[in-house]
Design a protein around this motif. Structure first.
Motif, PDB file in Angstrom:
ATOM      1  N   ARG A 260       6.787   4.521  -5.111  1.00  0.00           N
ATOM      2  CA  ARG A 260       5.582   5.344  -5.242  1.00  0.00           C
ATOM      3  C   ARG A 260       5.954   6.627  -5.970  1.00  0.00           C
ATOM      4  O   ARG A 260       7.106   7.093  -5.883  1.00  0.00           O
ATOM      5  CB  ARG A 260       4.988   5.654  -3.867  1.00  0.00           C
ATOM      6  CG  ARG A 260       5.896   6.445  -2.935  1.00  0.00           C
ATOM      7  CD  ARG A 260       5.235   6.606  -1.581  1.00  0.00           C
ATOM      8  NE  ARG A 260       6.142   7.252  -0.617  1.00  0.00           N
ATOM      9  CZ  ARG A 260       6.229   6.915   0.662  1.00  0.00           C
ATOM     10  NH1 ARG A 260       5.467   5.942   1.150  1.00  0.00           N
ATOM     11  NH2 ARG A 260       7.060   7.558   1.470  1.00  0.00           N
ATOM     12  N   LEU A 261       4.989   7.176  -6.697  1.00  0.00           N
ATOM     13  CA  LEU A 261       5.186   8.400  -7.454  1.00  0.00           C
ATOM     14  C   LEU A 261       4.279   9.490  -6.907  1.00  0.00           C
ATOM     15  O   LEU A 261       3.098   9.232  -6.599  1.00  0.00           O
ATOM     16  CB  LEU A 261       4.853   8.187  -8.945  1.00  0.00           C
ATOM     17  CG  LEU A 261       5.998   7.826  -9.894  1.00  0.00           C
ATOM     18  CD1 LEU A 261       6.546   6.450  -9.555  1.00  0.00           C
ATOM     19  CD2 LEU A 261       5.530   7.878 -11.331  1.00  0.00           C
ATOM     20  N   THR A 262       4.793  10.690  -6.812  1.00  0.00           N
ATOM     21  CA  THR A 262       4.003  11.860  -6.455  1.00  0.00           C
ATOM     22  C   THR A 262       4.321  12.969  -7.430  1.00  0.00           C
ATOM     23  O   THR A 262       5.471  13.151  -7.820  1.00  0.00           O
ATOM     24  CB  THR A 262       4.287  12.326  -5.012  1.00  0.00           C
ATOM     25  OG1 THR A 262       5.707  12.507  -4.855  1.00  0.00           O
ATOM     26  CG2 THR A 262       3.797  11.290  -4.009  1.00  0.00           C
TER      27      THR A 262
ATOM     28  N   ALA B 248       0.824  -1.212   0.000  1.00  0.00           N
ATOM     29  CA  ALA B 248       0.000   0.000   0.000  1.00  0.00           C
ATOM     30  C   ALA B 248       0.857   1.261   0.000  1.00  0.00           C
ATOM     31  O   ALA B 248       0.492   2.275  -0.601  1.00  0.00           O
ATOM     32  CB  ALA B 248      -0.937  -0.015   1.204  1.00  0.00           C
ATOM     33  N   ALA B 249       1.988   1.209   0.681  1.00  0.00           N
ATOM     34  CA  ALA B 249       2.853   2.395   0.765  1.00  0.00           C
ATOM     35  C   ALA B 249       3.663   2.596  -0.518  1.00  0.00           C
ATOM     36  O   ALA B 249       3.929   3.741  -0.923  1.00  0.00           O
ATOM     37  CB  ALA B 249       3.783   2.274   1.969  1.00  0.00           C
ATOM     38  N   TYR B 250       4.096   1.498  -1.150  1.00  0.00           N
ATOM     39  CA  TYR B 250       4.897   1.552  -2.385  1.00  0.00           C
ATOM     40  C   TYR B 250       4.213   0.639  -3.410  1.00  0.00           C
ATOM     41  O   TYR B 250       4.592  -0.520  -3.582  1.00  0.00           O
ATOM     42  CB  TYR B 250       6.329   1.103  -2.116  1.00  0.00           C
ATOM     43  CG  TYR B 250       7.041   1.967  -1.100  1.00  0.00           C
ATOM     44  CD1 TYR B 250       7.660   3.156  -1.479  1.00  0.00           C
ATOM     45  CD2 TYR B 250       7.082   1.605   0.247  1.00  0.00           C
ATOM     46  CE1 TYR B 250       8.307   3.959  -0.556  1.00  0.00           C
ATOM     47  CE2 TYR B 250       7.722   2.400   1.183  1.00  0.00           C
ATOM     48  CZ  TYR B 250       8.337   3.571   0.776  1.00  0.00           C
ATOM     49  OH  TYR B 250       8.976   4.367   1.709  1.00  0.00           O
ATOM     50  N   PRO B 251       3.185   1.153  -4.099  1.00  0.00           N
ATOM     51  CA  PRO B 251       2.305   0.271  -4.886  1.00  0.00           C
ATOM     52  C   PRO B 251       2.792  -0.061  -6.297  1.00  0.00           C
ATOM     53  O   PRO B 251       2.197  -0.918  -6.954  1.00  0.00           O
ATOM     54  CB  PRO B 251       1.012   1.086  -4.965  1.00  0.00           C
ATOM     55  CG  PRO B 251       1.469   2.514  -4.914  1.00  0.00           C
ATOM     56  CD  PRO B 251       2.684   2.534  -4.034  1.00  0.00           C
ATOM     57  N   LEU B 252       3.841   0.595  -6.782  1.00  0.00           N
ATOM     58  CA  LEU B 252       4.290   0.385  -8.151  1.00  0.00           C
ATOM     59  C   LEU B 252       5.580  -0.430  -8.192  1.00  0.00           C
ATOM     60  O   LEU B 252       6.387  -0.372  -7.256  1.00  0.00           O
ATOM     61  CB  LEU B 252       4.515   1.727  -8.848  1.00  0.00           C
ATOM     62  CG  LEU B 252       3.296   2.629  -8.995  1.00  0.00           C
ATOM     63  CD1 LEU B 252       3.704   4.014  -9.480  1.00  0.00           C
ATOM     64  CD2 LEU B 252       2.274   2.006  -9.944  1.00  0.00           C
TER      65      LEU B 252
ATOM     66  N   SER C  12      11.420   5.020  -3.020  1.00  0.00           N
ATOM     67  CA  SER C  12      11.412   3.597  -2.674  1.00  0.00           C
ATOM     68  C   SER C  12      11.745   3.464  -1.195  1.00  0.00           C
ATOM     69  O   SER C  12      11.898   4.464  -0.490  1.00  0.00           O
ATOM     70  CB  SER C  12      12.430   2.824  -3.516  1.00  0.00           C
ATOM     71  OG  SER C  12      13.756   3.101  -3.075  1.00  0.00           O
ATOM     72  N   ARG C  13      11.889   2.239  -0.733  1.00  0.00           N
ATOM     73  CA  ARG C  13      12.300   2.024   0.661  1.00  0.00           C
ATOM     74  C   ARG C  13      13.768   2.382   0.882  1.00  0.00           C
ATOM     75  O   ARG C  13      14.252   2.352   2.010  1.00  0.00           O
ATOM     76  CB  ARG C  13      12.071   0.562   1.043  1.00  0.00           C
ATOM     77  CG  ARG C  13      10.592   0.133   0.961  1.00  0.00           C
ATOM     78  CD  ARG C  13      10.413  -1.325   1.367  1.00  0.00           C
ATOM     79  NE  ARG C  13       9.025  -1.744   1.326  1.00  0.00           N
ATOM     80  CZ  ARG C  13       8.466  -2.421   0.328  1.00  0.00           C
ATOM     81  NH1 ARG C  13       9.208  -2.750  -0.731  1.00  0.00           N
ATOM     82  NH2 ARG C  13       7.196  -2.776   0.367  1.00  0.00           N
ATOM     83  N   HIS C  14      14.473   2.732  -0.208  1.00  0.00           N
ATOM     84  CA  HIS C  14      15.924   2.932  -0.126  1.00  0.00           C
ATOM     85  C   HIS C  14      16.371   4.340  -0.461  1.00  0.00           C
ATOM     86  O   HIS C  14      17.458   4.750  -0.044  1.00  0.00           O
ATOM     87  CB  HIS C  14      16.626   1.941  -1.064  1.00  0.00           C
ATOM     88  CG  HIS C  14      16.015   0.581  -1.024  1.00  0.00           C
ATOM     89  ND1 HIS C  14      16.212  -0.290   0.025  1.00  0.00           N
ATOM     90  CD2 HIS C  14      15.159  -0.047  -1.884  1.00  0.00           C
ATOM     91  CE1 HIS C  14      15.521  -1.402  -0.203  1.00  0.00           C
ATOM     92  NE2 HIS C  14      14.883  -1.278  -1.348  1.00  0.00           N
ATOM     93  N   GLY C  15      15.579   5.090  -1.233  1.00  0.00           N
ATOM     94  CA  GLY C  15      16.014   6.417  -1.620  1.00  0.00           C
ATOM     95  C   GLY C  15      14.975   7.132  -2.455  1.00  0.00           C
ATOM     96  O   GLY C  15      13.840   6.670  -2.623  1.00  0.00           O
TER      97      GLY C  15
END
Length: 342
Positions: free
Chosen positions: A336-338, A225-229, A282-285
């Motif tokens: 995720r993209l914003t 849900a937090a990083y859906p792509l 991402s979870r890394h950067g």
């Protein structure tokens, strides 16, 4: 050519006593019977403080390797980092010593391509005054440390490769100059190169191919849900790897910067327009890119190249790697993209 940490030239395993003995007879030195470190293991060891010198030749690891923040941390932690480079790359900026070297147009030797053909390379233009070939640099450093590597020319080096690895024994500069490309295996000067690697049997104990289904291993991370792509990284046709050479010529007119491709359905859901700036996390950067809408990929997936280090794409990719080869997991990163730049 022995560039893998578990193999000697000719793909001979370092753990094989016969392969090791043949190399020792040529080099006059005892070789370790254990494999060395792969690239991710080198960086881990540098961060731990157990690897204290690193010499990087011809690669911008801060741009091409995954989880680039950790790569930079490893270079900063290593007491001595030496880099051979044409340009002051991001990796070179983290080095203690940068050695200016010649490009492929400025040196003599051979290349071996993917289908095993040796081909001659000849100097087309002279390098700038301060630059030396990688070959000359390695010899000069060895001499400064009191070691004589022998094989003073590329031609003599290829001859030595043939003594260490019999599959190369029939290939020489003289033969390549006379005949053109020659494929290995080629164990003798009077034998043709083997265009087809296996004709009668395979390189297995019984000579037969052994086929099996590899067990499925899940990726190191998955969208949620937090990083859906799902981010897939790769190359664009107009550039090569970190773009250190292709970004300095006419290729820029073909592709002026990195951008991220996403499906129109994802773009509509996220409120992202074609050509707009986006922040990718991402979870890394984090990376900042320009969106390009494309129906060439599936909804839920995005694609980006890594040819422009300033975009920071490999800050997004993870440290997860293949369990056998340690090849990084460039194709599976949850993001995720914003809209807009953060």
């Amino acid at each position: 050519m022995g560039a893998l940490p578990d193999m000697l030239p000719g793909y001979g395993l370092i753990t094989d006593p016969g392969t090791r003995a043949r190399a020792e007879a040529v080099w006059g030195r005892t070789l370790p019977a254990r494999a060395g470190l792969r690239i991710p293991e080198m960086f881990d060891a540098a961060r731990r403080g157990t690897l204290r010198a690193l010499w990087i030749i011809g690669e911008d690891v801060c741009a091409t390797d995954p989880n680039s923040h950790q790569v930079a941390d490893a270079l900063d932690a290593c007491p001595l980092v030496v880099v051979n480079e044409l340009f002051l790359s991001e990796t070179a900026r983290h080095a203690d010593v940068v050695l200016p070297v010649a490009s492929w147009l400025e040196k003599d030797g051979t290349f071996v391509n993917f289908d095993r053909r040796f081909q001659r390379v000849r100097t087309a233009v002279r390098p700038p005054a301060a630059a030396r070939t990688d070959f000359d640099v390695v010899h000069a450093v060895a001499a400064a440390m009191g070691a004589d590597l022998g094989c003073p020319t590329p031609a003599e080096t290829l001859a030595e490769c043939g003594r260490v690895a019999p599959v190369f024994a029939g290939i020489s500069h003289e033969r390549l100059d006379r005949e053109g490309a020659v494929a290995w295996p080629c164990p003798a000067p009077d034998l043709p190169g083997e265009a087809t690697l296996y004709t009668d049997s395979f390189s297995t104990p019984d000579g037969r191919a052994q086929l099996s289904a590899a067990p499925y291993l899940p990726p190191g991370e998955a969208p949620d849900a937090a990083y859906p792509l799902l981010l897939v990284t790769g190359r664009r046709w107009a550039h090569y790897n970190s773009g250190s050479m292709t970004r300095r010529g006419g290729n820029l007119r073909l592709e002026a910067g990195d951008h991220i491709d996403l499906h129109p359905l994802d773009a509509a859901r996220l409120g992202v327009g074609d050509g707009t700036e986006v922040t990718v996390e991402s979870r890394h950067g984090t990376a900042r890119l320009v969106a390009r809408l494309s129906d060439e990929l599936c909804p839920g997936q995005v694609f980006c190249a890594f040819h422009f280090p300033e975009s920071g794409v490999n800050a997004l990719t993870s440290h997860h790697a293949d369990t056998v080869t340690d090849c990084p997991e460039y194709k599976v990163t949850a993001v995720r993209l914003t809209p807009g730049a953060v």
